[in-house]
Design an enzyme around this catalytic site. Structure first.
Site, PDB file in Angstrom:
ATOM      1  N   ASP A 138      -0.427   8.894  11.277  1.00  0.00           N
ATOM      2  CA  ASP A 138      -1.841   8.455  11.855  1.00  0.00           C
ATOM      3  C   ASP A 138      -1.380   7.419  12.838  1.00  0.00           C
ATOM      4  O   ASP A 138      -2.282   7.045  13.547  1.00  0.00           O
ATOM      5  CB  ASP A 138      -2.347   7.815  10.749  1.00  0.00           C
ATOM      6  CG  ASP A 138      -3.207   8.741   9.763  1.00  0.00           C
ATOM      7  OD1 ASP A 138      -3.394   9.978  10.427  1.00  0.00           O
ATOM      8  OD2 ASP A 138      -3.314   8.488   8.755  1.00  0.00           O
ATOM      9  N   HIS A 155       4.547   5.062   3.909  1.00  0.00           N
ATOM     10  CA  HIS A 155       4.118   6.266   3.502  1.00  0.00           C
ATOM     11  C   HIS A 155       4.568   6.550   1.964  1.00  0.00           C
ATOM     12  O   HIS A 155       5.756   5.999   1.550  1.00  0.00           O
ATOM     13  CB  HIS A 155       4.596   7.646   4.088  1.00  0.00           C
ATOM     14  CG  HIS A 155       3.785   8.774   3.815  1.00  0.00           C
ATOM     15  ND1 HIS A 155       4.175   9.315   2.707  1.00  0.00           N
ATOM     16  CD2 HIS A 155       2.691   9.276   4.228  1.00  0.00           C
ATOM     17  CE1 HIS A 155       3.383  10.488   2.739  1.00  0.00           C
ATOM     18  NE2 HIS A 155       2.363  10.384   3.556  1.00  0.00           N
TER      19      HIS A 155
HETATM   20  N1  CMC Z   1       1.989  -3.097   6.492  1.00  0.00           N
HETATM   21  C1  CMC Z   1       2.829  -4.033   5.371  1.00  0.00           C
HETATM   22  N2  CMC Z   1       3.423  -4.036   4.541  1.00  0.00           N
HETATM   23  C2  CMC Z   1       3.170  -2.716   3.963  1.00  0.00           C
HETATM   24  C3  CMC Z   1       2.633  -1.515   4.432  1.00  0.00           C
HETATM   25  C4  CMC Z   1       1.999  -1.812   5.693  1.00  0.00           C
HETATM   26  N3  CMC Z   1       1.508  -0.802   6.390  1.00  0.00           N
HETATM   27  N4  CMC Z   1       2.780  -0.435   3.707  1.00  0.00           N
HETATM   28  C5  CMC Z   1       3.414  -0.884   2.655  1.00  0.00           C
HETATM   29  N5  CMC Z   1       3.668  -2.346   2.762  1.00  0.00           N
HETATM   30  C6  CMC Z   1       4.622  -3.033   1.557  1.00  0.00           C
HETATM   31  C7  CMC Z   1       3.666  -3.589   0.550  1.00  0.00           C
HETATM   32  O1  CMC Z   1       2.999  -4.827   0.673  1.00  0.00           O
HETATM   33  C8  CMC Z   1       4.656  -3.457  -0.491  1.00  0.00           C
HETATM   34  O2  CMC Z   1       5.445  -4.755  -0.461  1.00  0.00           O
HETATM   35  P1  CMC Z   1       6.116  -5.426  -1.846  1.00  0.00           P
HETATM   36  O3  CMC Z   1       7.179  -4.482  -2.335  1.00  0.00           O
HETATM   37  O4  CMC Z   1       6.663  -6.784  -1.173  1.00  0.00           O
HETATM   38  O5  CMC Z   1       4.888  -5.544  -2.694  1.00  0.00           O
HETATM   39  C9  CMC Z   1       5.741  -2.233  -0.164  1.00  0.00           C
HETATM   40  O6  CMC Z   1       5.475  -2.369   1.278  1.00  0.00           O
HETATM   41  C10 CMC Z   1       5.281  -0.884  -0.875  1.00  0.00           C
HETATM   42  O7  CMC Z   1       3.936  -0.711  -0.753  1.00  0.00           O
HETATM   43  P2  CMC Z   1       3.080   0.019  -1.556  1.00  0.00           P
HETATM   44  O8  CMC Z   1       1.678  -0.477  -1.281  1.00  0.00           O
HETATM   45  O9  CMC Z   1       3.404  -0.122  -3.125  1.00  0.00           O
HETATM   46  O10 CMC Z   1       3.165   1.607  -1.364  1.00  0.00           O
HETATM   47  P3  CMC Z   1       2.548   2.638  -1.696  1.00  0.00           P
HETATM   48  O11 CMC Z   1       3.149   3.814  -1.427  1.00  0.00           O
HETATM   49  O12 CMC Z   1       1.592   2.660  -2.931  1.00  0.00           O
HETATM   50  O13 CMC Z   1       1.273   2.922  -0.277  1.00  0.00           O
HETATM   51  C11 CMC Z   1       0.505   3.447   1.930  1.00  0.00           C
HETATM   52  C12 CMC Z   1       1.692   3.798   0.804  1.00  0.00           C
HETATM   53  C13 CMC Z   1       0.552   4.617   2.829  1.00  0.00           C
HETATM   54  C14 CMC Z   1      -0.924   3.540   1.229  1.00  0.00           C
HETATM   55  C15 CMC Z   1       0.975   1.918   2.453  1.00  0.00           C
HETATM   56  O14 CMC Z   1       2.311   1.975   3.227  1.00  0.00           O
HETATM   57  C16 CMC Z   1      -0.117   1.599   3.547  1.00  0.00           C
HETATM   58  O15 CMC Z   1      -1.210   1.121   3.107  1.00  0.00           O
HETATM   59  N6  CMC Z   1       0.149   1.846   4.855  1.00  0.00           N
HETATM   60  C17 CMC Z   1      -0.865   1.659   5.747  1.00  0.00           C
HETATM   61  C18 CMC Z   1      -2.071   2.525   5.570  1.00  0.00           C
HETATM   62  C19 CMC Z   1      -1.570   3.976   6.170  1.00  0.00           C
HETATM   63  O16 CMC Z   1      -1.127   3.901   7.315  1.00  0.00           O
HETATM   64  N7  CMC Z   1      -2.041   5.030   5.534  1.00  0.00           N
HETATM   65  C20 CMC Z   1      -1.674   6.404   6.122  1.00  0.00           C
HETATM   66  C21 CMC Z   1      -0.753   7.075   5.189  1.00  0.00           C
HETATM   67  S1  CMC Z   1      -0.202   8.627   6.095  1.00  0.00           S
HETATM   68  C22 CMC Z   1      -1.484   9.660   6.318  1.00  0.00           C
HETATM   69  C23 CMC Z   1      -2.381  10.008   4.654  1.00  0.00           C
HETATM   70  O17 CMC Z   1      -1.586  10.004   3.847  1.00  0.00           O
HETATM   71  O18 CMC Z   1      -3.208  10.093   4.937  1.00  0.00           O
END
Ligand code: CMC
Length: 428
Positions: free
Chosen positions: A364, A307
């Protein structure tokens, strides 16, 4: 002396005031930055460090896993309030008295009819259309049937628009579902509660009586409360952004629905169940999928994990995980994907990749398992999220308009070609 931040650019110093919120969050107020520096701007893709507004609606502390609506803890609201009370709280700022709640509900009931011509628009969609697309389109189409624009300086006008949307949105959500499964549209029943009525509009068979199932209605009510607001997330920021051009409430919400659809946002609840199903079909080896999630060459992500703001735990996920166990027990449903989900969670919580990046199950991760136990098909999971988020979107749109916020219009740093001489077609 008031606090300030000092920025140095090319040996020159510029002071900016710090502002502090009621929970002691500090922000540097850079409103004067470009003017003072002669055009220097800031860049922050994804707004990871940028506050877009001051807001009095929802407080979220990602480090400590705190979520409060208007000061009330999410745990208390999920346990003690119902969805309509929470909607009122979010939109108008205070928990309603019994009279206020009754009036709010009866005003909603009085507006729950959707123009028959909206059915013609619905008929134009193929059955295979994703209900999020249908919902976004129909919400936008509501403007055509309710064309008078809202005078935001009139409390009455604002109230009427809010009530209208709170009334018609569940009808549209249920209709999007019934269209998809080939059921005739249902018009609800004014004798039922808000959530109860929605469940009836979804599930009532044309031939049978509707018998409310308290376990389903209560569980759905709680899920809707947990989704009702989450401060400046992607869809809410979209609603505020679209509304900042003084576009109307319905069309701003329609844009929010489109933003929520994406799998990184609300669409994750559908993606989680599809992922858990895929793991089950593949033989249930959670470890294999953990490796895929960690492999930077593999686009696979563990859906329902991570998140932007929560870096400790998601308080909503805690409540939902417990609720999943209770609801499945009460409904007598055994779902093997619940075991896969628990296995994945356990493994991730012990894995350095996930621990180091502070990736925890989010709201989720377990919600889809509950929806499925209720008999809600997977494509309807994100529309359920939208129904829950509706009061939050409305509250944020209303706050943005009442605070007379300026039109949202970010800056950029241009990295394209410098000026070039135009080449006529025969010289290219
Ligand atoms: N699985 C594997 N690696 C992950 C995941 C994941 N679900 N989420 C983040 N990472 C890794 C990412 O690859 C990055 O690694 P590195 O630092 O080595 O490059 C690090 O963790 C930071 O991730 P980010 O994408 O820069 O973080 P963000 O804050 O931009 O993204 C997020 C947050 C929710 C989009 C992301 O965690 C994600 O894609 N999660 C899966 C989708 C999901 O469950 N979304 C629902 C969010 S909660 C409900 C809502 O808001 O609607």
């Amino acid at each position: 002396m008031s606090k300030k931040a000092t920025l140095q650019i090319d040996g020159k110093s510029y002071d900016f005031p710090l502002i502090t919120g009621t929970e002691n969050e500090t922000a540097i107020d850079i409103k004067t930055l470009r003017g003072a520096t002669g055009g220097v701007t800031t860049i922050d893709p994804g707004y990871k460090n940028t506050g877009s507004c001051e807001s009095a609606i929802t407080f979220l502390n990602g480090e400590e896993g705190i979520l409060r609506y208007r000061g009330y803890a999410i745990e208390d609201l999920a346990d003690k309030a119902d969805f309509l009370e929470v909607a009122y709280l979010l939109i108008f700022g205070e928990l309603p008295s019994k009279e206020q709640l009754d009036k709010f509900h009866s005003d909603i009931k009085a507006q729950s009819h959707v123009d028959e011509d909206v059915k013609k628009i619905l008929d134009g969609f193929p059955k295979s259309a994703h209900p999020m697309g249908v919902l976004s389109s129909l919400t936008s189409a509501l403007v055509a049937f309710n064309p008078s624009s809202v005078n935001v300086d009139s409390e009455e006008d604002m109230y009427n628009a809010i009530v209208r949307l709170m009334a018609k949105f569940p009808v549209l959500t249920a209709w999007a579902y019934r269209k998809r499964v080939g059921l005739p549209l249902d018009y609800g029943d004014d004798n039922l509660g808000y959530v109860d009525n929605f469940v009836k509009m979804m599930f009532k068979k044309p031939s049978g009586e509707y018998t409310p199932n308290k376990v389903i209605v209560d569980a759905l009510d709680k899920l809707l409360i947990l989704h009702a607001d989450h401060e400046q997330n992607c869809s809410t920021s979209t609603v505020r952004m679209v509304g900042s051009s003084h576009a109307g409430l319905f069309v701003s919400i329609s844009a929010g629905i489109a933003a929520l659809w994406g799998p990184l946002h609300g669409g994750a609840n559908q993606a989680v169940i599809e992922m858990l199903e895929a793991i089950k079909e593949d033989g249930g080896d959670t470890h294999k999928f953990m490796q895929k999630a960690k492999d930077k060459q593999d686009p696979f992500r563990l859906m329902g994990f991570g998140h932007r703001v929560y870096k400790n735990f998601d308080p909503r996920a805690k409540i939902i995980k417990k609720s999943a166990d209770d609801v499945l027990d009460a409904l007598g449903v055994e779902d093997p994907v619940l075991d896969i989900a628990k296995g994945l969670e356990k493994e991730a919580l012990e894995d350095n990749y996930f621990v180091d990046r502070k990736l925890y199950p989010n709201v989720d991760f377990y919600s889809g398992i509950i929806y499925r136990a209720m008999g809600i098909p997977v494509e309807m999971f994100t529309p359920m999220f939208a129904l829950g988020r509706l009061p939050g979107w409305i509250a944020q749109w209303r706050e943005m308009r009442l605070r007379k916020e300026p039109i949202g219009r970010p800056r950029q740093v241009y990295i394209g070609e410098n000026h070039r001489e135009f080449k006529s077609l025969d010289k290219r």
